[in-house]
Design a protein around this motif. Structure first.
Motif, PDB file in Angstrom:
ATOM      1  N   UNK A 191       0.862  -1.181   0.000  1.00 59.08           N
ATOM      2  CA  UNK A 191       0.000   0.000   0.000  1.00 59.08           C
ATOM      3  C   UNK A 191       0.896   1.227   0.000  1.00 59.08           C
ATOM      4  N   UNK A 192       0.665   2.129  -0.942  1.00 59.84           N
ATOM      5  CA  UNK A 192       1.530   3.299  -1.072  1.00 59.84           C
ATOM      6  C   UNK A 192       0.761   4.466  -1.695  1.00 59.84           C
ATOM      7  N   UNK A 193       1.469   5.527  -2.021  1.00 61.96           N
ATOM      8  CA  UNK A 193       0.828   6.719  -2.594  1.00 61.96           C
ATOM      9  C   UNK A 193       0.519   6.519  -4.074  1.00 61.96           C
ATOM     10  N   UNK A 194      -0.409   7.330  -4.565  1.00 60.95           N
ATOM     11  CA  UNK A 194      -0.828   7.251  -5.967  1.00 60.95           C
ATOM     12  C   UNK A 194       0.204   7.939  -6.871  1.00 60.95           C
ATOM     13  N   UNK A 195       0.082   7.697  -8.157  1.00 61.92           N
ATOM     14  CA  UNK A 195       1.069   8.172  -9.131  1.00 61.92           C
ATOM     15  C   UNK A 195       0.420   9.124 -10.138  1.00 61.92           C
ATOM     16  N   UNK A 196       1.216  10.044 -10.658  1.00 55.15           N
ATOM     17  CA  UNK A 196       0.774  10.876 -11.777  1.00 55.15           C
ATOM     18  C   UNK A 196      -0.260  11.918 -11.424  1.00 55.15           C
ATOM     19  N   UNK A 197      -0.296  12.311 -10.164  1.00 53.87           N
ATOM     20  CA  UNK A 197      -1.237  13.357  -9.744  1.00 53.87           C
ATOM     21  C   UNK A 197      -0.451  14.501  -9.112  1.00 53.87           C
TER      22      UNK A 197
END
Length: 194
Positions: free
Chosen positions: A157-163
């Motif tokens: 579980x980690x942070x989202x990408x491309x935002x």
């Protein structure tokens, strides 16, 4: 073929609960009477109108209205006007909440073929014509349940990408032992075999 579908209530939960539960499920596209493309979902991201990265954060518009629709339907949008992105509406109507399918592993293809949201839709031939289709009630694109159990220890579980906004929210999950993941957490090494 479709006896392994979810109970309808599965999608009537917050996106951050549905997203990890979709890892290990199958995305299936019927191309014609005899041809299917089937892949294991190995990476997802959750979005909800409570946070700024969600398309429905500010208000309902003509372009995002499907995200406010019935849970268990597909919401497809074009990212940067280039790639289609496949999402599933979750939670409740009139509340923007959805799960982005980020990566899929297809056992008969190159393991990196669908290792990103634009590659998923390209590989499966998904475009806006699939918008608002019910995940469990159509004959062209659907998701079926896992055929083996996945535990919390199997997921990262980690942070989202491309935002650019709400970047620190840990609403991205991926299957640790998959080499089809779009981007791994720093220090998490790609496995040798799937």
């Amino acid at each position: 073929m479709k006896d392994d579908l979810f109970p309808k209530e599965f999608f009537y939960r917050h996106s951050k609960l549905v997203a990890p539960d979709l890892i290990g499920c199958y995305l299936i596209k019927k191309n014609n009477k005899k041809s299917l493309v089937k892949g294991l979902i190995v990476e997802t991201e959750a979005y909800s109108q409570e946070e700024e990265a969600c398309h429905g954060y500010r208000k309902k518009t003509e372009s995002n209205k499907l995200l406010f629709g019935k849970p268990g339907t597909f919401y497809i949008y074009k990212s940067y006007g280039i790639h289609h992105c496949l999402n599933i509406v979750t939670d409740k109507e009139n509340f923007a909440s959805g799960v982005l399918i980020r990566a899929v592993f297809i056992s008969t293809k190159n393991e990196r073929l669908a290792s990103g949201p634009g590659l998923v839709t390209k590989t499966f031939g998904v475009d806006k014509s699939f918008n608002s289709l019910e995940v469990l009630n159509n004959n062209s694109l659907w998701i079926s349940q896992r055929d083996s159990s996945i535990e919390e220890k199997d997921l990262i579980q980690t942070t989202r990408i491309g935002i650019s906004k709400a970047k620190n929210i840990k609403w991205r999950w991926y299957l640790k032992n998959s080499s089809s993941v779009s981007k791994r957490l720093k220090g998490d090494r790609t496995p040798k075999f799937q």
